[in-house]
Design an enzyme around this catalytic site. Structure first.
Site, PDB file in Angstrom:
ATOM      1  N   HIS A 109       0.820  -1.212   0.000  1.00  0.00           N
ATOM      2  CA  HIS A 109       0.000   0.000   0.000  1.00  0.00           C
ATOM      3  C   HIS A 109       0.858   1.268   0.000  1.00  0.00           C
ATOM      4  O   HIS A 109       0.338   2.370  -0.233  1.00  0.00           O
ATOM      5  CB  HIS A 109      -0.916  -0.005   1.229  1.00  0.00           C
ATOM      6  N   ASP A 154      -2.198   2.230  -4.532  1.00  0.00           N
ATOM      7  CA  ASP A 154      -3.424   2.664  -3.861  1.00  0.00           C
ATOM      8  C   ASP A 154      -4.523   1.613  -4.053  1.00  0.00           C
ATOM      9  O   ASP A 154      -4.446   0.762  -4.950  1.00  0.00           O
ATOM     10  CB  ASP A 154      -3.899   4.008  -4.412  1.00  0.00           C
TER      11      ASP A 154
END
Length: 494
Positions: free
Chosen positions: A465, A469
């Site tokens: 992450h 995204d």
């Protein structure tokens, strides 16, 4: 004087590493006899002698990187090379004191690998050995490496014992070759003879040693290696099966005694490969901001397409049409649209890869390995299937090279072959994404307002992450789903 140069290495390959020299300066060589072996990031290349003579200076030593047509060595031809065979013919008549010492060295371990652990010695001091006979087995944090004898003679001194750590290029033992070795008692050869396998398929040396230690014969062990070759893990399984307690009739109840759990435990040192797997997986959890997103795919059209063309495909290409080529192609298409899933973090930089080196996770008896299909985005279905088939076979036989497990940009892991219905795969650093495949299961689905049975598979994308995204991860997984549910999109690059 004849020059020995690096041959053509293949399309787009510009350099190689000198892996092994089979000859040393002063050795007599015949035309087309193998002099050395080079490793590229794709293949291993053997270099034959361009002419007969005596090997002179070696210009590029083991471990050095060389370009195409670079000078490797010189061969001295003519009268200077002729006397060598005559001198060898007289060797048996020489005094035993003329024996020459040959150093047994740690072979090239691979790029970025600097040390290994000695797992097994197949010979002991005083044993007679032949050239290229296996002396020992080393374990690195990625692969096992066998150490062949550099010549014929007597193993006079072992410098590093089992369990010791050795550095690349270090010395392992001393071999006494030449005339002195020829004078060794013939009884040694007779003693060694029973240890040779009577079967046509040569079992792994470490497996032979363990069978001898445990008192097992070859017919008591089921081999899982190539052509039924018995591996060390097979012997361990046979020992465990033999030691399992047989069912007993119920005994009269009596007062329970204190349990002796320690007597029923077995402590085994982790292999270097298992230690590395454990460390890398934990590092991935500690370093990456790892998250997993899920979806499911209807495999109907892929299965129909595969069923319709699998016979014709195998007849033309000589390899079976599996599911992995579809998933590899689907991922390559999705990675073009969402390039951050194919990127990696280097400090404060993001490194985008304008190519796809697809890692394919493979379970082996010694642990999980991830061989890499290079430039998978440029390959056809047939080329992908052939490469996956070849790499998978090497992985199961323990023959993968270091180069074949490096440089991956994205990984696919298929837990479905073991029956997994749902899982969250762990990233393979420094990659930022890994796709988990799972078991295909018939489930009721609503199609055009009707409930029908469909072959469904859950997909899981674990991603970092920090660089990917949620939108990018979901988009990637949806694109893979769309490509698999309508394989025509792969053909039209949609």
């Amino acid at each position: 004087m004849t020059e020995v140069r690096v041959p053509t290495l293949g399309e787009s390959v510009t350099e190689a590493t000198v892996a092994t020299w089979f000859k040393k300066p002063g050795d007599a060589v015949e035309a087309d006899e193998m002099l050395c072996e080079l490793e590229t990031d794709k293949v291993t290349v053997e270099v034959p002698a361009p002419a007969a003579g005596t090997l002179g200076e070696i210009v590029a030593a083991e471990g050095e990187t060389v370009g195409v047509d670079a000078l490797l060595a010189h061969i001295n031809a003519g009268e200077g090379a002729a006397p060598a065979p005559k001198a060898e013919a007289k060797a048996p008549a020489a005094d035993a004191g003329d024996a020459q010492e040959i150093a047994v060295m740690v072979p090239t371990l691979g790029e970025s690998v600097t040390e290994a652990t000695i797992s097994t010695w197949f010979k002991k001091e005083g044993d007679r050995v032949e050239a290229d006979e296996m002396l020992a087995e080393l374990e690195t944090d990625k692969v096992s490496v066998e150490v062949p004898s550099p010549g014929a003679g007597i193993l006079t001194k072992i410098l590093k014992a089992e369990g010791e750590t050795v550095e690349a290029g270090g010395q392992l033992a001393v071999l006494s070759g030449g005339a002195g070795a020829a004078a060794a008692p013939a009884a040694q050869a007779e003693t060694a003879a029973p240890a040779a396998s009577a079967s046509a398929t040569e079992d792994a040396p470490s497996a032979k040693k363990m069978m001898a230690e445990k008192g097992l014969s070859a017919d008591q062990v089921q081999g899982s290696g190539k052509d039924g070759r018995i591996m060390k893990e097979d012997v361990m399984k046979a020992v465990s099966a033999a030691s399992a307690p047989a069912p007993q009739a119920a005994a009269p109840a009596r007062a329970p005694s204190a349990p002796q759990d320690a007597d029923r435990e077995e402590r085994v040192k982790m292999t270097r490969l298992r230690q590395t797997i454990a460390r890398r997986l934990k590092d991935a959890q500690n370093t990456a901001a790892m998250l997993t997103t899920y979806n499911e795919v209807d495999m109907t059209r892929v299965m129909e397409l595969r069923s319709e063309y699998k016979d014709l495909f195998e007849k033309k290409h000589g390899v079976k049409l599996g599911f992995m080529s579809f998933f590899t192609k689907a991922c390559c298409h999705a990675l073009k649209e969402v390039p951050e899933v194919n990127a990696e973090i280097d400090g404060t930089d993001i490194v985008y890869k304008n190519f796809v080196n697809m890692g394919i996770a493979v379970g082996t008896p010694t642990g999980l390995v991830v061989p890499v299909v290079r430039d998978a985005d440029q390959m056809s279905f047939a080329a992908i299937e052939k490469e996956i088939n070849a790499l998978g076979k090497k992985a199961r036989d323990g023959k993968l090279s270091m180069a074949e497990m490096q440089g991956g940009t994205f990984t696919i892991s298929n837990g479905g072959v073991y029956g997994s219905l749902m899982s969250s795969p762990i990233l393979n650093p420094p990659q930022s994404g890994i796709l988990g495949m799972h078991k295909i299961q018939q489930r009721p689905m609503v199609v055009n307002g009707e409930i029908v049975a469909r072959p469904m598979m859950y997909l899981a994308l674990s991603y970092d992450h920090r660089i990917v995204d949620g939108k990018g991860a979901v988009t990637f997984l949806v694109r893979v789903k769309e490509a698999l549910e309508d394989p025509r999109r792969l053909l039209m690059d949609l």
